[in-house]
Design a protein around this motif. Structure first.
Motif, short mmCIF file in Angstrom:
data_model
loop_
_atom_site.label_atom_id
_atom_site.label_comp_id
_atom_site.label_asym_id
_atom_site.label_seq_id
_atom_site.Cartn_x
_atom_site.Cartn_y
_atom_site.Cartn_z
N LYS A 23 0.82 -1.27 -0.12
CA LYS A 23 -0.06 0.04 0.09
C LYS A 23 0.87 1.10 0.09
CE LYS A 23 -3.49 -2.27 2.85
NZ LYS A 23 -4.16 -2.40 3.90
N TRP A 24 1.74 1.22 0.78
CA TRP A 24 2.75 2.60 0.89
C TRP A 24 3.41 2.65 -0.12
CZ3 TRP A 24 2.87 6.84 4.19
CH2 TRP A 24 1.98 6.51 5.22
N GLU A 60 -12.33 10.81 5.80
CA GLU A 60 -11.34 10.22 4.85
C GLU A 60 -11.26 10.93 3.30
OE1 GLU A 60 -14.84 7.70 4.83
OE2 GLU A 60 -13.64 8.84 6.22
N PHE A 61 -12.30 11.73 3.05
CA PHE A 61 -12.44 12.47 1.98
C PHE A 61 -11.46 13.39 1.91
CE2 PHE A 61 -17.34 11.51 0.78
CZ PHE A 61 -17.05 10.06 0.77
N GLY A 62 -11.19 13.80 2.69
CA GLY A 62 -10.02 14.84 2.89
C GLY A 62 -8.71 14.71 2.13
N LEU A 63 -8.63 13.20 2.08
CA LEU A 63 -7.25 12.60 1.58
C LEU A 63 -7.52 12.23 0.15
CD1 LEU A 63 -6.77 10.28 4.53
CD2 LEU A 63 -5.57 12.51 4.16
N TRP A 64 -8.74 12.70 -0.54
CA TRP A 64 -8.69 12.16 -1.78
C TRP A 64 -8.57 13.56 -2.76
CZ3 TRP A 64 -13.50 8.69 -1.32
CH2 TRP A 64 -13.35 7.44 -0.55
N TYR A 123 -6.42 5.48 0.70
CA TYR A 123 -7.41 4.96 0.56
C TYR A 123 -7.87 3.75 1.44
CZ TYR A 123 -6.29 7.29 -3.77
OH TYR A 123 -5.80 8.26 -4.69
N PHE A 124 -7.13 3.55 2.56
CA PHE A 124 -7.34 2.77 3.69
C PHE A 124 -7.15 3.44 4.87
CE2 PHE A 124 -5.48 0.32 0.25
CZ PHE A 124 -6.33 -0.74 0.12
N PRO A 125 -8.29 4.20 5.38
CA PRO A 125 -7.98 5.35 6.07
C PRO A 125 -8.03 4.52 7.64
CG PRO A 125 -10.29 5.32 5.34
CD PRO A 125 -9.45 4.63 4.34
#
Length: 381
Positions: A112-113, A191-195, A120-122
């Motif tokens: 993932k990293w 988590e939308f803040g990471l998209w 996408y994996f909050p």
């Protein structure tokens, strides 16, 4: 390097220093104290919108030029290949070292990293020393989306005044950010803040600036108003550095605070970059300050600096045994800056520059036939 804009490199250098100072302040607890200084430091996250805006400006400009002047459009495969070589090798180096030292992840966590999928994996924990990396999946998502956005804008711009139609199309993109912010707050989905959609407004501002830079070449009005624009940017930063734009901590802001903060961040980023992107006069004071060789060089190594500074701060705090938010600000600042700078110089010349040279050795594609439609002539700068 002859194809680089030294002043924009200087802007990038200032943004990288802002991120570093923000994290020194947060790790030592200075950022959470009372007083204006702490609030001003807490809002140095404005550096991220500046980075996003610069990406929109510099990466979309070749497509804007093709749409307006009829030049050859970038080939998506070549463009993406160069983006991967620009971003990933040094990212893999820093991330792998941090994961090895402090990650404690299984192989799926490593995947993932290393593939920039962590946003996408909050629910997954963030390993020590990698808390700044949340911005890179957003950048990569924009890189992947840009060819499609450029194609759609080019299709939309045909059959009319191309610069105006391009700007009109780009003007719809901030609405995506507004809608995402509203949904994120009303449904309690942080988590939308990471998209990418949440931050698309900043990339869109850069894309609009790219169109203007190609269309106008150089704006005399922006040049004449540059001092006032920069002062206004700092005044708006002062407003941003208040409770009106939300709390300083990780507590989620309200919907109104989120919308105001995003608007202020976009305005400050535009006002700071526009005098350099739209009025690139090398003999001006602003260009002599930010475009001087020392600052411009720091801007060139700023990506490595951005990647290294958090692991260096983390290692320093672990070695000194400092308690959370209790580190000594002066010593952490001085030592982390020196060590990060040395590592950045090394990784830039050994990894970044090498990868860029490899990207340029890729065989050039056969030239495309000239476009049949005549593009409107750009006004003289």
């Amino acid at each position: 390097m002859k194809n680089r804009d030294a002043a924009l490199d200087g802007v990038r250098a200032c943004a990288a220093l802002g991120v570093w100072l923000l994290h020194v302040g947060s790790n030592t607890g200075v950022m959470y104290r009372e007083g204006m200084y702490a609030w001003l430091m807490a809002r140095l996250g404005i550096a991220v919108p500046i980075f996003f805006l610069l990406s929109g400006l510099l990466l979309y400009r070749p497509w804007a030029r093709a749409a307006i002047e009829g030049t050859e459009r970038p080939r998506p495969v070549t463009y993406l290949w160069r983006r991967v070589l620009r971003v990933m090798p040094v990212y893999w180096l820093v991330t792998a070292l941090a994961l090895w030292a402090w990650g404690g992840l299984d192989w799926t966590g490593w995947v993932k990293w290393l593939l920039l999928l962590q946003n996408y994996f909050p629910g997954d924990p963030t390993p020590d020393g990698l808390y700044q990396m949340w911005t890179l999946p957003i950048e990569m998502a924009f890189y992947v989306a840009l060819p499609l956005l450029a194609w759609a804008l080019d299709r939309w711009a045909r059959g009319g005044n191309r610069p105006v139609r391009l700007l009109t199309g780009i003007g719809l993109l901030p609405l995506v950010s507004v809608a995402t912010i509203v949904v994120a707050r009303l449904t309690d989905r942080p988590e939308f803040g990471l998209w990418l959609p949440y931050h698309l407004v900043f990339f869109a501002c850069g894309m609009a600036m790219a169109v203007l830079s190609v269309w106008l070449k150089e704006s005399r009005a922006i040049d004449a108003l540059a001092p006032q624009l920069l002062v206004l940017a700092f005044l708006l930063y002062g407003v941003l550095s208040t409770g009106l734009a939300g709390p300083r901590t990780l507590t989620l802001p309200t919907l109104g605070e989120s919308l105001l903060r995003t608007s202020l961040e976009a305005a400050v980023a535009v006002l700071l970059v526009a005098p350099f992107a739209l009025a690139p006069r090398a003999d001006s004071l602003r260009h002599r300050v930010l475009g001087n060789p020392v600052v411009a060089y720091f801007g060139r190594i700023s990506y490595s600096f951005f990647l290294w500074h958090a692991p260096v701060i983390t290692l320093q705090l672990k070695l000194t045994g400092a308690q959370p938010f209790q580190g000594d600000f002066p010593s952490v600042a001085v030592l982390s800056f020196i060590v990060t700078l040395l590592l950045s110089v090394g990784s830039y010349h050994l990894v970044e520059a090498t990868a860029l040279r490899l990207s340029r050795r890729r065989p050039a594609p056969a030239p495309r036939p000239a476009a049949r439609e005549a593009a409107p002539a750009a006004p003289a700068g």
